[in-house]
Write a protein that holds these residues in place. Structure first.
Motif, PDB file in Angstrom:
ATOM      1  N   THR A 201       0.843  -1.194   0.000  1.00 45.00           N
ATOM      2  CA  THR A 201       0.000   0.000   0.000  1.00 45.00           C
ATOM      3  C   THR A 201       0.886   1.256   0.000  1.00 45.00           C
ATOM      4  OG1 THR A 201      -1.563   1.240   1.311  1.00 45.00           O
ATOM      5  CG2 THR A 201      -0.270  -0.341   2.512  1.00 45.00           C
ATOM      6  N   GLY A 202       0.522   2.224  -0.790  1.00 37.09           N
ATOM      7  CA  GLY A 202       1.295   3.473  -0.877  1.00 37.09           C
ATOM      8  C   GLY A 202       2.476   3.382  -1.817  1.00 37.09           C
TER       9      GLY A 202
ATOM     10  N   GLY B 207       2.434   3.491  -5.030  1.00 44.28           N
ATOM     11  CA  GLY B 207       2.274   4.337  -6.225  1.00 44.28           C
ATOM     12  C   GLY B 207       1.468   3.692  -7.337  1.00 44.28           C
ATOM     13  N   LYS B 208       0.751   2.637  -7.037  1.00 47.71           N
ATOM     14  CA  LYS B 208       0.006   1.920  -8.090  1.00 47.71           C
ATOM     15  C   LYS B 208      -1.124   2.787  -8.651  1.00 47.71           C
ATOM     16  CE  LYS B 208      -1.083  -1.446  -5.218  1.00 47.71           C
ATOM     17  NZ  LYS B 208      -0.540  -0.939  -3.960  1.00 47.71           N
ATOM     18  N   SER B 209      -1.951   3.306  -7.745  1.00 48.72           N
ATOM     19  CA  SER B 209      -3.077   4.127  -8.219  1.00 48.72           C
ATOM     20  C   SER B 209      -2.564   5.378  -8.916  1.00 48.72           C
ATOM     21  CB  SER B 209      -3.969   4.543  -7.056  1.00 48.72           C
ATOM     22  OG  SER B 209      -4.463   3.408  -6.409  1.00 48.72           O
ATOM     23  N   THR B 210      -1.479   5.943  -8.379  1.00 47.83           N
ATOM     24  CA  THR B 210      -0.911   7.148  -8.987  1.00 47.83           C
ATOM     25  C   THR B 210      -0.530   6.876 -10.439  1.00 47.83           C
ATOM     26  OG1 THR B 210      -0.058   7.687  -6.825  1.00 47.83           O
ATOM     27  CG2 THR B 210       0.844   8.923  -8.673  1.00 47.83           C
TER      28      THR B 210
ATOM     29  N   GLN C   3     -10.258   2.877  -7.681  1.00 48.67           N
ATOM     30  CA  GLN C   3     -10.245   2.248  -6.354  1.00 48.67           C
ATOM     31  C   GLN C   3     -11.397   2.786  -5.514  1.00 48.67           C
ATOM     32  OE1 GLN C   3      -6.464   2.862  -4.440  1.00 48.67           O
ATOM     33  NE2 GLN C   3      -6.679   1.003  -3.237  1.00 48.67           N
TER      34      GLN C   3
HETATM   35  P1  ATP Z   1      -2.981   1.378  -2.079  1.00 49.77           P
HETATM   36  O1  ATP Z   1      -2.557  -0.009  -2.340  1.00 49.77           O
HETATM   37  O2  ATP Z   1      -3.166   1.650  -0.638  1.00 49.77           O
HETATM   38  O3  ATP Z   1      -4.137   1.809  -2.903  1.00 49.77           O
HETATM   39  P2  ATP Z   1      -1.242   2.776  -3.906  1.00 49.77           P
HETATM   40  O4  ATP Z   1      -0.059   1.971  -4.304  1.00 49.77           O
HETATM   41  O5  ATP Z   1      -2.371   2.857  -4.839  1.00 49.77           O
HETATM   42  O6  ATP Z   1      -1.744   2.315  -2.465  1.00 49.77           O
HETATM   43  P3  ATP Z   1      -1.061   5.590  -4.241  1.00 49.77           P
HETATM   44  O7  ATP Z   1      -2.459   5.923  -3.977  1.00 49.77           O
HETATM   45  O8  ATP Z   1      -0.575   5.641  -5.638  1.00 49.77           O
HETATM   46  O9  ATP Z   1      -0.683   4.209  -3.580  1.00 49.77           O
HETATM   47  O10 ATP Z   1      -0.164   6.600  -3.381  1.00 49.77           O
HETATM   48  C1  ATP Z   1       1.241   6.660  -3.507  1.00 49.77           C
HETATM   49  C2  ATP Z   1       1.754   7.712  -2.513  1.00 49.77           C
HETATM   50  O11 ATP Z   1       1.282   8.989  -2.862  1.00 49.77           O
HETATM   51  C3  ATP Z   1       1.286   7.456  -1.092  1.00 49.77           C
HETATM   52  O12 ATP Z   1       2.356   7.754  -0.244  1.00 49.77           O
HETATM   53  C4  ATP Z   1       0.173   8.442  -0.881  1.00 49.77           C
HETATM   54  O13 ATP Z   1       0.108   8.860   0.452  1.00 49.77           O
HETATM   55  C5  ATP Z   1       0.566   9.571  -1.786  1.00 49.77           C
HETATM   56  N1  ATP Z   1      -0.620  10.251  -2.322  1.00 49.77           N
HETATM   57  C6  ATP Z   1      -1.645   9.676  -2.965  1.00 49.77           C
HETATM   58  N2  ATP Z   1      -2.554  10.603  -3.356  1.00 49.77           N
HETATM   59  C7  ATP Z   1      -2.082  11.786  -2.954  1.00 49.77           C
HETATM   60  C8  ATP Z   1      -2.556  13.141  -3.060  1.00 49.77           C
HETATM   61  N3  ATP Z   1      -3.687  13.457  -3.666  1.00 49.77           N
HETATM   62  N4  ATP Z   1      -1.797  14.115  -2.507  1.00 49.77           N
HETATM   63  C9  ATP Z   1      -0.641  13.813  -1.903  1.00 49.77           C
HETATM   64  N5  ATP Z   1      -0.141  12.582  -1.759  1.00 49.77           N
HETATM   65  C10 ATP Z   1      -0.850  11.567  -2.281  1.00 49.77           C
END
Ligand code: ATP
Ligand code: MG
Length: 579
Positions: A381-382, A384-387, A427
């Motif tokens: 988690t965190g 960067g996948k969703s990003t 998500q």
């Molecule tokens: P998960 O499995 O929990 O969904 P993820 O891999 O999808 O996690 P992301 O949502 O891409 O993770 O977030 C990557 C990083 O960017 C995390 O540290 C998160 O806190 C940060 N982040 C996500 N969205 C924002 C935002 N809108 N503003 C600032 N930081 C963000």
């Protein structure tokens, strides 16, 4: 004052209604002052005539008719002025709201992410409304006063040069002094009022939205107190405003009283070259009525500070540059070229904050996704996948590197085409306040009911249609959905949209095993000719994937096929072992 320029430009479009409103306003003022002036003279002249031989020749009818005419004219004028100027200002406000929305939409999510919903709502409602004050309370009354004073002085100067000039000078002085004085007096309070009104909305909306959480944690009272405090502050500001208005009006009446005495004194020996005559009443009553010219601006300028504060708040939104800008047309549309949709990430980096030391959410990522291949993205988690998916939909723009679809850089696609190329099951699925049909049609506006119903059955949500079919109301005031149901609405939207690229962000999270396998079977059937990026935490069914990508803190640490990665005994192997 420069803050008001963008709004004054909008006035141009409604110049006719706004000018007509002012002309009618002027006629009303003319009728009102004329009425008092003529009546004053008429009564005195009639009384004097009654005492003399002139009673036989005095024309009672004409001035009497004049008084009637002016009285009716005043009423009709005021009615007409209100109708015309309100109509024009409401149209102006409509334009202003549309203009504000047009400027606001491209700023979501980048620029307005820092604003709270309630604050934005307040800007849209209260701050936009404050812009009509510029016309109704400032521009129109000032123009009317200056014009009215000029005409009134000229009229009186015709009878007596000195008296006309004196009254004109006094009135002009008041028109200058009152706005400046009361702008200064009301400025601080007006700005605080604008801020406090925004605060009250923010606290009230927080309290409503989080009410159940606040109750559960016993914090409800504390939050309610915050609302009370904000309300008290706002009411104090409003009380101060009322006091300032009262003061402005009282002082104006006082000034008018003194002016009246002065004019009476000046005209006591007669008007112009003639001796004492009923014309004295005409001049004195004109001075008495002149207060009508000043009343509208007496308290108005205390609101200027408030209006300027609102304009500044609107300008913060209107003046902002959107982070993500789309070209109007795609140069060479992918669909027309029929090149298929492979995707390349070339040395892509992205951080959520512009700060140089901010952690990178995606760190120097290079990834090639062949057309029609299925790629799974894994990571804690965190990581960067969703990003990564959001970068592909241009929710945000990359700071370094480049993303291309079918060999074309992402920023050469117009928004419509990009949206047609990509279906997303995100998500967090948002449900709109609307019917089930509305909630699905956003993905495919031309779908018919049978297609929508079939898709709902496929994702296992057939039961939602039990009572009212597709007319079932969802969201506020309607049927609430469970987390798993919302997710499946998201999947139904993705399936309906049916684009060549499909992005799935943990689509089966929170679903039980059997529903999950039903959904996966549906998606696999739907996948066939598409390029698919599938973000997941669950390590099931990954053997079918063409490529598995493992992310760690925004970096790509491993990629390959299931069996190869297992053999390699790296991160993927560890993840697999830990389950
Ligand atoms: P998960 O499995 O929990 O969904 P993820 O891999 O999808 O996690 P992301 O949502 O891409 O993770 O977030 C990557 C990083 O960017 C995390 O540290 C998160 O806190 C940060 N982040 C996500 N969205 C924002 C935002 N809108 N503003 C600032 N930081 C963000
Ligand atoms: Mg995520």
């Amino acid at each position: 004052m420069r803050e008001l320029l963008p709004y004054l430009k909008l006035y141009k479009k409604h110049w006719f209604g706004l000018s007509l409103g002012m002309i009618l306003g002027f006629l009303t003022l003319f009728a009102s002052i004329g009425l008092l002036t003529l009546s004053g003279w008429f009564l005195s002249a009639a009384a004097v005539a009654g005492l003399t031989i002139a009673r036989e020749t005095f024309n009672y009818m004409l001035p009497g008719g004049g008084v009637r005419g002016l009285a009716m004219g005043r009423t009709a004028g005021r009615w007409g002025e209100r109708v015309v100027s309100h109509n024009a200002t409401f149209k102006l406000l409509t334009d202003l709201r549309v203009y504000f929305y047009e400027k606001l939409t491209p700023l979501i999510p980048g620029r307005v992410g820092v604003l709270r919903d309630a604050d934005l709502l307040n800007r849209l409602v209260a701050d936009v409304s404050a812009m009509d004050h510029v016309y109704l309370r400032l521009i129109s009354p000032v123009i009317l006063s200056v014009l009215g004073i000029t005409c009134l002085s000229a009229f009186l100067m015709w009878f007596d040069y000195d008296i006309g000039l004196t009254l004109g000078a006094i009135l002009m002085a008041l028109v200058i002094i009152w706005p400046v004085l009361f702008y200064k007096l009301g400025k601080g309070n007006g700005q605080r009022l604008t801020q406090n009104r925004a605060d009250l909305r923010i606290y009230a909306l927080d309290w409503i939205e989080g009410h159940s959480e606040l109750l559960l944690f016993g914090a409800e009272k504390r939050y309610r107190q915050k609302i009370d405090q904000a309300q008290m502050a706002l009411m104090t500001n409003q009380a101060i405003n009322a006091h300032i208005t009262g003061l402005a009006n009282a002082l104006l009446l006082l000034a008018n009283g003194f002016t009246l005495i002065l004019i009476l004194w000046l005209s006591a020996d007669g008007i112009g070259a003639s001796g004492p005559s009923p014309l004295i009443a005409l001049v004195v009553f004109a001075a008495l009525a002149s207060v009508e010219l000043l009343m509208p601006i007496a308290g108005a300028f205390q609101y200027l500070g408030q209006t300027l504060a609102s304009a500044r708040r609107l300008n913060e939104v209107i003046g902002a540059e959107a982070d993500v800008q789309f070209p109007a047309h795609t140069h060479s549309p992918v669909f027309a070229n029929n090149q298929g949709c492979d995707i390349q990430f070339q040395e892509v980096s992205f951080a959520y904050s512009a700060d140089n030391n901010a952690p990178l959410a995606v760190d120097n990522m290079t990834l090639n996704i062949a057309r029609r291949s299925k790629v799974a993205i894994l990571g804690k988690t965190g990581s960067g996948k969703s990003t990564l998916l959001q970068l592909l939909t241009r929710y945000w723009d990359v700071q370094q590197g480049q993303i291309s679809i079918a060999g074309q850089p992402l920023n050469t696609f117009c928004e419509t085409e990009l949206r047609q190329l990509i279906s997303v099951v995100s998500q967090r699925v948002d449900i709109l306040n609307g019917t089930l049909r509305d909630n699905l049609l956003i993905a495919k506006p031309n779908a018919d009911d049978s297609e929508l119903a079939a898709t709902l059955v496929n994702v296992g949500l057939g039961e939602l249609m039990n009572e009212q079919g597709l007319n079932q109301w969802l969201g506020d005031g309607g049927r609430q959905l469970s987390g798993g149901e919302k997710r499946r609405i998201g999947i139904a939207r993705g399936v309906l949209h049916n684009a060549p690229i499909l992005l799935l962000d943990e689509p089966t999270e929170g679903l039980d095993r059997s529903t999950e396998s039903q959904i996966m079977a549906l998606l696999e059937q739907h996948y066939q000719n598409k390029t698919v990026i599938f973000v997941t935490h669950r390590l099931v069914g990954l053997a079918h994937m063409d490529n598995i990508v493992v992310l760690e803190q925004g970096k790509l640490v491993e990629q390959g096929q299931h069996s190869a990665l297992l053999k390699q005994q790296g991160r993927y192997y560890q993840l697999h072992q830990s389950l």
